[in-house]
Design an enzyme around this catalytic site. Structure first.
Site, PDB file in Angstrom:
ATOM      1  N   SER A   1       0.793  -1.236   0.000  1.00 14.93           N
ATOM      2  CA  SER A   1       0.000   0.000   0.000  1.00 14.93           C
ATOM      3  C   SER A   1       0.821   1.279   0.000  1.00 14.93           C
ATOM      4  CB  SER A   1      -0.953   0.013   1.206  1.00 14.93           C
ATOM      5  OG  SER A   1      -2.070  -0.806   0.955  1.00 14.93           O
TER       6      SER A   1
ATOM      7  N   LYS B   1      -0.006   3.740  -2.669  1.00 14.19           N
ATOM      8  CA  LYS B   1      -1.033   4.778  -2.588  1.00 14.19           C
ATOM      9  C   LYS B   1      -0.432   6.188  -2.537  1.00 14.19           C
ATOM     10  CE  LYS B   1      -4.670   1.916  -0.508  1.00 14.19           C
ATOM     11  NZ  LYS B   1      -4.060   0.589  -0.254  1.00 14.19           N
TER      12      LYS B   1
ATOM     13  N   SER C   1      -6.137   3.527   4.607  1.00 18.40           N
ATOM     14  CA  SER C   1      -5.639   2.752   3.461  1.00 18.40           C
ATOM     15  C   SER C   1      -6.756   1.970   2.774  1.00 18.40           C
ATOM     16  CB  SER C   1      -4.528   1.796   3.912  1.00 18.40           C
ATOM     17  OG  SER C   1      -3.763   1.353   2.821  1.00 18.40           O
TER      18      SER C   1
END
Length: 447
Positions: free
Chosen positions: A64, A67, A128
């Site tokens: 993640s 992102k 997230s």
């Protein structure tokens, strides 16, 4: 008897050898921090100076931390007016299905719901949330497949290397229920070396520092006041009030998958200094990955940066190099022009090594013709820059490899000489060359 003597000598020498071995340990500890990671890096957030790195060029799973690229493209789209914070997104089958998978980090989206870009962004940055991230990608580019093209284009522009993007979230494509972007494999995952991750974070903070206003939020209610409300607790457990709290932490992005392991891009500020760290596939001393392992490794990097490094001014504004206070000028009313450092040169360096750095003048060769600057020359014209060179030991350089030092500029303007002056100068040079040639020839006859 001789055997007994040798035995006693060996017994006496062994403790001395052990002491010698123990005494050499600090030299190793000075270069490696004892963190258990597959890759790591620490940089100064202001200059991009690399303070520490460990296996930082090896491509690894980023999960993640992906992102951060989605955030960068979102802020850019807001800045360009392509989308707005109040713009609404209508949930489709893809984002609905992904958002309902609570094995993943998510805020559940209503099948028939609409959400503002700001709501989706906060869910991305704080929690997230993967469904929300895909919704943002679709809002910007139409589809996640098209968004991938923007990710790759931006990565190239930022100078990232050895990266592979296969989705906007950082999930393994196998978690996308067969709806992964076109042209990617069903089990693909995003990869990037620690140095490129740090470079992405560096540019995100440089270009859009407002991201920290959201990443520093420890807890927030999504859709507060509605039946859809859900508590979002930030996955960054180094924020104030959390179990691994660290003074000054206000970002940036965690990442965890089976493939990538436990990753974290952290940033913290203390005494006016901000650093950015990246740890990838962090494990404990037993080789087991965990949230604690990634935050322990980050803590070690932060302690190293704040504890052993300081901001040092090496050259003040207006500084002139002793042997290069002026540069030659051709075709000008003046034969030379004074040059100076435009801005003071400061850099975060290891405090114990500050005396090892010396300023080096680098003249821009594209400005030089006939071994001199060409008139006319403006006051404050950039003619080169200053590098800080480390005289011994390892210097990791900057996160931007093409990052020049402070600019060298002209102190005064030099006008171009008039036609008559240029003509007389050319005649003078012509006869001077003839005279030099003649005297050289005569001297040669007597040598």
């Amino acid at each position: 008897m001789k055997r007994q003597m040798r035995k006693w000598v060996a017994l006496l020498i062994m403790p001395l050898l052990l002491l010698t071995t123990l005494g050499s340990a600090p030299a190793y500890a000075d270069t490696k921090l004892g963190i258990h990671v597959d890759g790591a890096i620490l940089i100064d957030a202001e200059s991009g100076k690399i303070l520490y790195e460990e296996n930082a060029n090896k491509p690894l799973g980023i999960a993640s931390m992906t992102k951060m690229m989605t955030e960068y493209l979102l802020f850019e789209a807001i800045e360009e007016g392509t989308i707005t914070w109040d713009q609404e997104y209508k949930v489709n089958d893809y984002t609905y299905s992904i958002s309902q998978d609570r094995r993943l980090s998510n805020v559940p989206l209503r099948e028939d719901g609409t959400y503002t870009i700001r709501e989706l962004y906060e869910a991305l940055a704080i929690y997230s949330a993967n469904g929300a991230t895909i919704a943002i990608a679709e809002s910007i580019a139409g589809t996640e497949t098209e968004f991938l093209k923007l990710m790759n284009k931006k990565a190239k522009k930022l100078g990232l290397v050895d990266y592979k993007f296969v989705n906007a979230t950082g999930l393994n494509n196998g978690d996308l229920q067969g709806m992964h972007p076109q042209g990617t494999g069903p089990e693909d995952e995003n990869v990037m070396p620690a140095k490129s991750v740090a470079k992405l974070a560096y540019h995100l903070l440089k270009d859009y520092p407002e991201v920290l206003e959201t990443t520093k939020i420890s807890t927030k209610i999504f859709r507060e006041g509605t039946t859809d409300k859900i508590t979002m607790k930030n996955w960054n457990f180094m924020l104030p009030g959390f179990v691994y709290e660290y003074e000054g932490v206000d970002g940036l992005k965690t990442g965890t998958t089976d493939f990538a392991g436990h990753n974290f891009t952290g940033t913290a500020t203390r005494d006016g200094k901000r650093v950015i760290s990246v740890v990838m596939k962090a494990v404990d001393a037993k080789g087991e990955g965990s949230y604690k392992a990634r935050f322990d490794a980050t803590r070690a990097l932060f302690d190293y940066g704040f504890g052993q490094f300081s901001e040092v001014e090496f050259v003040p504004a207006g500084y002139q190099f002793k042997d290069s206070k002026t540069l030659d000028v051709v075709k000008g009313k003046e034969k030379t022009v004074a040059v100076e450092v435009k801005e003071p040169i400061s850099m975060m360096v290891k405090t114990s090594e500050k005396d090892l750095y010396v300023p080096e003048l680098v003249i821009d060769e594209s400005k030089i013709k006939e071994n001199a600057l060409q008139a006319p020359i403006k006051k404050g014209e950039v003619v080169g820059y200053v590098n800080l060179v480390k005289t011994e030991g390892t210097d990791y350089g900057f996160i931007d490899s093409d990052n020049p030092g402070a600019e060298i500029v002209t102190k005064d303007a030099v006008e171009k000489a008039g036609w008559f002056s240029l003509t007389m100068s050319a005649i003078g040079d012509f006869f001077a060359n003839i005279w030099n040639g003649a005297t050289g020839f005569v001297k040669g006859l007597f040598n």
